[in-house]
Write an enzyme that holds these catalytic residues in place. Structure first.
Site, mmCIF file in Angstrom:
data_model
loop_
_atom_site.group_PDB
_atom_site.id
_atom_site.type_symbol
_atom_site.label_atom_id
_atom_site.label_comp_id
_atom_site.label_asym_id
_atom_site.label_seq_id
_atom_site.Cartn_x
_atom_site.Cartn_y
_atom_site.Cartn_z
ATOM 1 N N ILE A 42 0.870 -1.155 -0.118
ATOM 2 C CA ILE A 42 0.064 0.035 -0.045
ATOM 3 C C ILE A 42 0.826 1.058 -0.014
ATOM 4 C CG2 ILE A 42 -1.615 1.328 1.266
ATOM 5 C CD1 ILE A 42 -3.062 -1.010 2.091
ATOM 6 N N LEU A 43 0.734 2.054 -0.835
ATOM 7 C CA LEU A 43 1.625 3.328 -1.054
ATOM 8 C C LEU A 43 0.670 4.583 -1.412
ATOM 9 C CD1 LEU A 43 4.270 4.664 -1.197
ATOM 10 C CD2 LEU A 43 4.305 4.294 -3.786
ATOM 11 N N GLN A 49 0.115 12.403 1.372
ATOM 12 C CA GLN A 49 -0.118 11.493 2.595
ATOM 13 C C GLN A 49 -0.615 12.138 3.642
ATOM 14 O OE1 GLN A 49 4.194 10.151 3.247
ATOM 15 N NE2 GLN A 49 4.099 8.780 1.591
ATOM 16 N N GLY A 50 -1.106 11.479 4.816
ATOM 17 C CA GLY A 50 -1.924 12.297 5.934
ATOM 18 C C GLY A 50 -3.400 12.779 5.684
ATOM 19 N N GLU A 51 -3.806 12.343 4.383
ATOM 20 C CA GLU A 51 -5.215 12.824 4.226
ATOM 21 C C GLU A 51 -6.178 11.607 4.290
ATOM 22 O OE1 GLU A 51 -5.126 14.479 0.441
ATOM 23 O OE2 GLU A 51 -3.675 15.962 0.955
ATOM 24 N N GLY A 52 -5.888 10.437 4.866
ATOM 25 C CA GLY A 52 -6.750 9.246 4.972
ATOM 26 C C GLY A 52 -7.021 8.407 3.766
ATOM 27 N N LEU A 55 -6.340 4.799 4.551
ATOM 28 C CA LEU A 55 -7.338 4.176 5.294
ATOM 29 C C LEU A 55 -8.302 3.726 4.531
ATOM 30 C CD1 LEU A 55 -8.563 5.395 8.452
ATOM 31 C CD2 LEU A 55 -9.964 5.264 6.786
ATOM 32 N N GLU A 76 1.187 -8.776 3.663
ATOM 33 C CA GLU A 76 2.466 -9.230 3.600
ATOM 34 C C GLU A 76 3.442 -8.172 4.477
ATOM 35 O OE1 GLU A 76 5.633 -10.050 0.228
ATOM 36 O OE2 GLU A 76 3.808 -10.690 -0.057
#
Length: 268
Positions: A42-43, A49-52, A55, A76
């Site tokens: 997951i990237l 980043q930090g915006e959900g 999630l 993994e």
């Protein structure tokens, strides 16, 4: 491959969408007629980043696994942060899962009523085996992940002012980790750890072996020196402290994100 995209705000952009992140998910056959999902990566791209978005990727994968009746979902080699997010999501899902509440309340009650301070009694903080099966079937959470979440859910239902119950909780974590590392058998047929002499690093060189039934019990017992036992105890407590910190951090996140869901938990 799952992508997180948004419409481009730039009219001159060569594409109508911007890729914010992705998840690579593999299907594995599970005997006899089902499939497991394994998340290999997951990237989320650094600017987003930090915006959900990570999630949302995990939530989407969970939704797919339920709609397609996947056997379970695994990750993994997850990073510590990915595991933190994953456990937070799964705990929030479990808080509104009705079958879990009776067993959870029973476990919390046992922790309150048991006195483990003098180690004259023991308590296994594990859920019923049929509950783990139900969680896997309905929520697609694999057993290892469910056991991790189970500890967090118990902690969420403990009174922060009840020192005895919190000590009992830590004692159960300690016993579980000790059993995983050293084995729980005290008889001649069990797992044993022995410090090994080495010129490299005496504290990190050891051997683990299993004794077999039969033979002379004296030949199967290794006497550890007091300093070895002291080092072993210190290392175990360090591992327990680390796991307790992880449980507390996830519990804080779950509390901040799911106050409405916490109302369905056990009242202590």
């Amino acid at each position: 491959m799952l992508l997180v995209v948004k419409k481009s705000a730039q009219a001159s952009s060569s594409s109508n969408f911007l890729v914010l992140g992705f998840a690579a998910v593999h299907h594995f056959y599970h005997y006899p007629e089902s499939t497991r999902l394994r998340i290999s990566q997951i990237l989320v791209l650094p600017p987003y980043q930090g915006e959900g978005h990570g999630l949302r990727l995990l939530e989407t994968i969970n939704s797919i696994s339920e709609s397609e009746n996947i056997y379970d979902v695994t990750i993994e080699d997850p990073s510590d942060y990915l595991q933190y997010i994953r456990s937070s999501i799964d705990c929030l899902r479990l808080l509104t899962f009705d079958p879990i509440k009776p067993a959870l309340c029973s476990m919390v009650s046992s922790l309150k009523e048991t006195n483990l301070s003098k180690r004259t009694s023991s308590l296994k903080m594990v859920p019923p085996s049929d509950l783990a099966v139900t969680v896997r079937q309905k929520l697609k959470i694999n057993k290892k992940q469910f056991l991790r979440c189970w500890e967090i859910l118990i902690y969420l239902n403990l009174d922060a002012e009840d020192r005895k119950t919190l000590d009992n909780f830590r004692a159960c974590i300690y016993d579980c980790i000790k059993g995983e590392i050293l084995g729980t058998s005290t008889g001649p047929n069990g797992k044993r750890l022995v410090q090994m002499p080495s010129n490299f690093d005496e504290e990190t060189c050891f051997a683990v072996y299993w004794t077999q039934d039969g033979g002379d019990a004296d030949d199967q017992t290794v006497e550890q020196q007091p300093e070895d036992l002291k080092t072993q105890e210190q290392q175990l407590n360090e591992v327990v402290d680390s796991q307790m910190e992880e449980i507390v951090e996830v519990a804080k996140n779950v509390t901040s994100r799911g106050k409405d869901k916490l109302s369905v938990s056990c009242s202590v």
